[in-house]
Design an enzyme around this catalytic site. Sequence first.
Site, mmCIF file in Angstrom:
data_model
loop_
_atom_site.group_PDB
_atom_site.id
_atom_site.type_symbol
_atom_site.label_atom_id
_atom_site.label_comp_id
_atom_site.label_asym_id
_atom_site.label_seq_id
_atom_site.Cartn_x
_atom_site.Cartn_y
_atom_site.Cartn_z
ATOM 1 N N ASP A 205 6.628 -11.477 51.169
ATOM 2 C CA ASP A 205 6.912 -12.434 50.074
ATOM 3 C C ASP A 205 6.761 -11.790 48.694
ATOM 4 O O ASP A 205 7.452 -12.160 47.746
ATOM 5 C CB ASP A 205 6.029 -13.681 50.174
ATOM 6 C CG ASP A 205 4.534 -13.370 50.160
ATOM 7 O OD1 ASP A 205 4.178 -12.192 50.353
ATOM 8 O OD2 ASP A 205 3.728 -14.291 49.982
ATOM 9 N N ARG B 30 9.745 -22.236 56.532
ATOM 10 C CA ARG B 30 11.024 -22.702 55.979
ATOM 11 C C ARG B 30 12.188 -21.920 56.575
ATOM 12 O O ARG B 30 12.077 -20.720 56.827
ATOM 13 C CB ARG B 30 11.062 -22.494 54.460
ATOM 14 C CG ARG B 30 10.217 -23.457 53.687
ATOM 15 C CD ARG B 30 10.495 -23.351 52.197
ATOM 16 N NE ARG B 30 10.438 -21.990 51.710
ATOM 17 C CZ ARG B 30 11.050 -21.548 50.615
ATOM 18 N NH1 ARG B 30 11.773 -22.367 49.889
ATOM 19 N NH2 ARG B 30 10.938 -20.291 50.227
ATOM 20 N N SER C 263 4.885 -12.918 55.583
ATOM 21 C CA SER C 263 3.909 -12.583 54.526
ATOM 22 C C SER C 263 2.550 -12.168 55.071
ATOM 23 O O SER C 263 1.522 -12.748 54.728
ATOM 24 C CB SER C 263 3.757 -13.775 53.579
ATOM 25 O OG SER C 263 5.021 -14.128 53.100
#
Length: 900
Positions: free
Chosen positions: A640, A522, A586
Amino acid sequence: QVDRYLYHMRLSDDVLLDVMARFQAEMVKGLGRDTNPTATVKMLPSFVRSLPDGSEKGDFLAVDLGGSQFRAHQVKVFDDGKQSSQLESKFYPTPKEVIQGSGAELFDYVADCLLDFMETKNLKHKKLPLGFTFSFPCKQTKLEEGVLLAWTKHFKVRGVQDTDVVSSLRKALQKHKASFDIDVDVLALVNDTVGTMMTCGYDDQRCEVGLIIGTGTNACYMEEMRHIDLVEGDEGRMCINTEWGAFGDDGALDDLCTEFDRELDLGSLNPGKQLFEKMISSLYLGELVRLILLKMTKEGLLFNGKVSTALLTKGKIEMKHVSAMEKYKEGLSNTKEILTELNLFPSEEDCVAVQHVCTIVSFRSANLCAAALAAILTRLRENKKLLRMRTTVGIDGGLYKTHPQYAKRLHKVVRRLVPTCDVRFLLSASGSGRGAAMVTAVAHRLAAQRQRIDATLAPFLLPLGILREVKDKMRAELEYGLKRETQANATVKMLPTYVCGTPDGTEKGKFLALDLGGTNFRVLLVKIKSGRRRSVQMYNKIFAIPLEIMQGTGEELFDHIVQCIADFLEYMGIKGARLPLGFTFSFPCRQASIDKGTLVGWTKGFKATNCEGEDVVDMLREAIKRRNEFDLDIVAVVNDTVGTMMTCGYEDPNCEIGLIAGTGSNVCYMEDMKNIEIVEGNEGKMCINTEWGAFGDNGCIDNIRTKYDKEVDEGSLNPGKQRYEKMTSGMYLGEIVRQILIDLTKQGLLFRGHISESLRKRGIFETKFLSQIESDRLALLQVRRILQQLGLDSTCDDSIIVKEVCGVVSRRAARLCGAGLAAIVEKKRENRGVERLQITVGVDGTLYKLHPHFSRVLRETVKELAPQCDVTFMLSEDGSGKGAALITAVAKRLHNVGQK
């Protein structure tokens, strides 16, 4: 003339549909906890939860009490692939002094007959399971226990009502045990109707209804557990013994009762009871015919008005006479012969009229029976949510078997009343004997299966003592990761993030965030406003990462990321602005500062080459340079988990822990700088990314790893790595379940021992299926549909086992996760030096959010293992996007403060 006289006994289809609706209402009443006490149709749970599946085998005894004779049986069930069984029986009379004497005499008589039978068959020295067919209404609380509610069928034994008949039989057998060397284990109490269904169920697995139409009448069927309020639990099905003979005892059939029905009822042993049975069972139909003939004769319509002694004698006309008189093929000869024997001397017109009376009486019986059966079939179809259903009804009883027209009439009317059900009627071969043995055989099989299933799943049930050990080991590993001399060899890496503060509400501006951590990537634009109108606005676009890029070269991966950023900047119209950027990455990184992150190793299916050991921020900067279209200020590389903590920290300043429970599993928390030996300085705090997924890679939790965990680990992309994550994260739970299901199928405990092609496929059992299957709102029927989508053809019993396996695996994951988290909150409490800690944990991840029980079990475990900590769990809103922007904003704020 007869038609006019018996007009009220001729029932139209509309009347029968109305009876069907009334019976359906009575069934619902009988199943409800609050309405059952006043219901006439008692809907008694039989505790028979499973139909035969063909794998039953062994020698079984059965005794059958309830008809005109007492019977003892030996049943051999063969596991020869042909589903065959062999029945040997012996009949004993039931003397009047026994069936109307005392309870002790009755059960001693049963035990004596059984002993005689075992001697005859040379079975005295064997230990055999026994099924007890007891064809009277009983309230059961388990399969081998039943309290007699009321005697029926001319039985009136003293001192038995409201007592457990199985313990009475056991006591009687116990007397014989020592003196005659017999050892019998009473495993099941069975109603003859249930026995009928089970016998037919052995031959036809579609059979889920049992029907008796003989001396008495009754029906049973397999009901969904979620509808049976009287029994705990919602899983699976249970056979319900309707005891439909009492239908109408509350006046529900008064409009259909004729004067003859009322007269018959008044003269019976139990006036006002079993009205439906009195309208349809063979015990009463002969008497009903007698009463009609008597009245017609008195009114001069028959036998020239001459009333013989036979017509005045109760019980003189029996069902065998009615059946014989209805043999139309033999004309009127049978009728004439029977009536003459009764000294009635009929004319031909009398014979025609009497035959017609018999027809109307037996036809009404078949019609009423069909209406109630149609109600049961409709309920079954609706339970299964089918538009059309194929099913089998197992039938037994003298009226059905010996009456020349009855079976044909019943079938015809049932099919007319429920055109949406394709019904096969299957005649039971000794339902009360073979059926009792079948119930016992199924109970025997289920008990053996239960033992093996329990043994398979036992290693997943972690007692509190083991969880405390896991907590203590996690605590020790956290300390190793923080200490300079042990950090290099520590499995829990305790990576410093260089995030040294949480939001204070003064953050503002426009920030970009990148989020890479799974199969999607994203790019976000985040606008943060401070002050009274404090808010965070986000705009984002999702891009897929193809497998060939996930597992290609590092250069290809970062070029793809930069391509996605370019598309987003173009889309948002901000290509010229040099915005501060937070990069959520992450994967385990070793950071030397907030904007430097060296990849320790890939997880979650990524395998891009030339990345491990490299600084991912440099790789991103080089890819931006290669493209030469825009420039960005990369302020922070973020995990994350840290993003999750920061997002919740923006809402709640007490949030100092972040937890991810999704595809992967990880925790971060704010640690005192003085405890972080691998970073210079002792002042303030810094967020530590524990990377706890690798806990256990040194073998410290091998004692709780099962063979299934080892199989999943060996088949993974990174064998021997991330062992704790493989026991607690969504990416692996489905695979653990699949391995267990394969093992249970190999043991013959699931899917009839057949391992389908789909079950052999790694990864087929996604964790989302666990969440769906374990949902409390989901009926087993829907569980079966999910399994069918996966190509697994399951029975109801299979679905229960699959649901149990899913529950055990996800519960263990939540408890292990809770044990790890308890170690963290206890460490925070000690850091602060307080007796009681109040702290908030920010949580994200699909497993925590979507699984129906994971979050509750996790919270309960933390409470149990860290009782001095009051932990609040707060769901994070987009930790990896919004969180990355907030970290960037906090870093900018702290940087500006530093410059000043």
